[in-house]
Design a protein around this motif. Structure first.
Motif: not given
Length: 152
Positions: A138, A53, A55, A46
């Motif tokens: 990501y 944000r 992951e 993460a």
């Protein structure tokens, strides 16, 4: 027994965070077979920023207790680790692979192109050198996030 397992799980999670922050390759403490084993799992890495944000799924090896990022894949491999690699090759390296979890000739050739782009050994196989050199996809987990490719 359950308390020991919980403590091991927490210790492994802490080791994962510390290891990733330090840039080391091993997550937790895996047995000697881990380095030679296929990537049968994924680790979720993460990234957090003030308004973003995301992951990334990183190929990993797990025996159900321990998790290691030191794993290898090559043509003929299959599973979650291959899917994670295929997604990153598509999103970060402009490939158009089916994200099907089968490491076939198209995945091998796409990986060779990514290895050449990152100026590392071009062998079409996945291992620690390739893992450390690739930029990983990501995926945003908030509405404000956007796709990003970044090194571990």
């Amino acid at each position: 027994m359950e308390i020991n397992r919980t403590l091991r799980t927490r210790a492994t999670a802490l080791a994962v965070g510390v290891t990733l922050l330090s840039g080391a390759a091993v997550v937790g403490t895996a047995g000697p077979a881990a380095a030679a084993s296929g990537c049968n799992a994924t680790y979720t890495s993460a990234k957090s920023f003030i308004e973003w944000r995301g992951e990334a799924r990183i190929p990993a090896w797990s025996d159900g207790t321990y998790l290691s990022l030191n794993c290898s894949m090559q043509e003929g491999s299959s599973g979650a680790g291959v899917r994670a690699l295929q997604l990153t090759l598509n999103k970060c390296y402009g490939e158009s692979l089916d994200v099907d979890g089968d490491f076939g000739p198209r995945t091998r050739d796409a990986l060779k192109r990514a290895q050449a782009r990152e100026r590392i050994s071009v062998d079409g196989g996945y291992g620690p050198q390739t893992r450390n050199a690739l930029t990983w996809y990501y995926k945003p987990v908030t509405a404000m996030g956007s796709d990003e490719c970044s090194r571990l």
